[in-house]
Scaffold this motif. Sequence first.
Motif, PDB file in Angstrom:
ATOM      1  N   SER A 269       0.960  -1.336   0.110  1.00 10.70           N
ATOM      2  CA  SER A 269       0.259   0.564   0.080  1.00 10.70           C
ATOM      3  C   SER A 269       1.323   1.541   0.158  1.00 10.70           C
ATOM      4  CB  SER A 269      -1.120  -0.125   1.341  1.00 10.70           C
ATOM      5  OG  SER A 269       0.363  -0.077   2.548  1.00 10.70           O
TER       6      SER A 269
ATOM      7  N   TYR B 295      -5.228  -5.311  -3.938  1.00 13.65           N
ATOM      8  CA  TYR B 295      -4.915  -4.532  -4.972  1.00 13.65           C
ATOM      9  C   TYR B 295      -5.515  -3.276  -5.197  1.00 13.65           C
ATOM     10  CZ  TYR B 295      -1.241  -7.432  -4.540  1.00 13.65           C
ATOM     11  OH  TYR B 295      -0.342  -8.613  -3.979  1.00 13.65           O
ATOM     12  N   CYS B 296      -5.398  -2.098  -5.676  1.00 15.29           N
ATOM     13  CA  CYS B 296      -6.302  -1.029  -6.240  1.00 15.29           C
ATOM     14  C   CYS B 296      -5.609  -0.761  -8.006  1.00 15.29           C
ATOM     15  CB  CYS B 296      -6.081   0.595  -5.598  1.00 15.29           C
ATOM     16  SG  CYS B 296      -4.862   0.874  -5.654  1.00 15.29           S
TER      17      CYS B 296
ATOM     18  N   THR C 126      -3.788   1.650 -10.832  1.00 17.99           N
ATOM     19  CA  THR C 126      -2.359   2.202 -11.171  1.00 17.99           C
ATOM     20  C   THR C 126      -3.760   3.105 -11.785  1.00 17.99           C
ATOM     21  OG1 THR C 126      -0.635   1.657 -10.349  1.00 17.99           O
ATOM     22  CG2 THR C 126      -1.039   4.072 -12.319  1.00 17.99           C
TER      23      THR C 126
ATOM     24  N   ASN D  99      -1.100  -0.221  -8.035  1.00 21.50           N
ATOM     25  CA  ASN D  99      -0.423   0.393  -6.043  1.00 21.50           C
ATOM     26  C   ASN D  99       0.752   0.986  -6.559  1.00 21.50           C
ATOM     27  OD1 ASN D  99      -2.310  -2.017  -5.081  1.00 21.50           O
ATOM     28  ND2 ASN D  99      -1.926  -0.880  -3.513  1.00 21.50           N
TER      29      ASN D  99
END
Length: 401
Positions: A140, A266-267, A269, A385
Amino acid sequence: MIIEKHEDPYFKSCSRHSHIRKNWLGSIVFPFSALLQQSEFSDQTDVLERALIFNKTCKAMFPNRRITTTVFNGEGLQILVTRYIKALNPPQQFLDMFLHDSNATLDLIARFVSLIPIVPDILDENDGFDIWMTSERCISLAIGNKEEHAILLCNFFLYFGKKALVLLGTSMLEGQVAYVLTQETDEYLLWNPLTGQCHKQFDPFCPLQSVDCLFDDGNVWFNIEQNNTPMAVHFDYSKESFWKQLLPKNFQGTKAHTIQPEEIIYCETNKSMIEDLKNRIERTLKCKMMEWRPKQPTRWNRQCTYILRKILPKLELGTGSFVSSEEESEFERLLQFYWVTGFPIQMPYTDLQSIIDAVYQTGIHSSEFPQTEFALAVYIHPYPNNILSVWVYLASLARHQ
């Protein structure tokens, strides 16, 4: 507080009313997590004492070898390093990319971990006083120390059912290091989480210089062999003549208390941010090139820049031919008129100044050939991320006399 109120003082038993009034005197809050931690700390006191004695014993045997059994977590509690090891999921897109090639998936995951910027650990020399983040926190924040990189890579490998441990030792290039050891069918592999490179145990080009300590989710082993170079080490840590273990074989209770999450979320980008950053890096580098050449004109070759922009994405993926037949023919036409010198630079993104410094150190701007032209291309490959792989391809073109 209960207050009784009587309507008539002479007929107290006939009419009576009770009123409740609340007066705040203060409060004490006990977070449930804190109670759990205190109970957990009490349960582990004997283990921490054992770890302290183990460290002193190992240091007395081999003072120059690394041994780490306990660290402090993000909440300031001293815990065993074994509690950082747990199988964790990598980004789903990595699992979907090479469905039928597990080795390619492992290489991609190792590359992903290597792109997380490294933070220097100023407490490396004081083992036992380190503060380590969880793998989720490392992802993170998109930053981690050497050990956190190794733990993250180890946890990813465990997700695939690999036999993996974290290895602490020293390298002739990096000083104190943390690697990941995986046991294959007939050999051991040594993974450098900061570079993504993998070496076989008997690889003469492996920069690992010493193997001092191993740990997984259940125990810590200290190398007590006289020769601790990778080629000489027996990695069968069940042999007590080679490895001294922290916890006895019948000890229970360490595997169940991992501090890692059940899974990592997860995020994605932001791709528009990537395009803006790429343009900014390219503009800045072009301006810097002109600053570094105050007495000479700086000319840009558009044709060569166009070719380099096509090549860079292929270098990141590492698949197929880097130069197509069309690009090869365009290069051949350039070579008829120019001497072309160039190379790609790849690095994790930390800040713009780091990229400027890397380009300046190449010295390619200092070319004094008359009529020299330059080509510059920038490519950024986004990972989850906001972990970014930055490529800069810089070339100088000198006309044939």
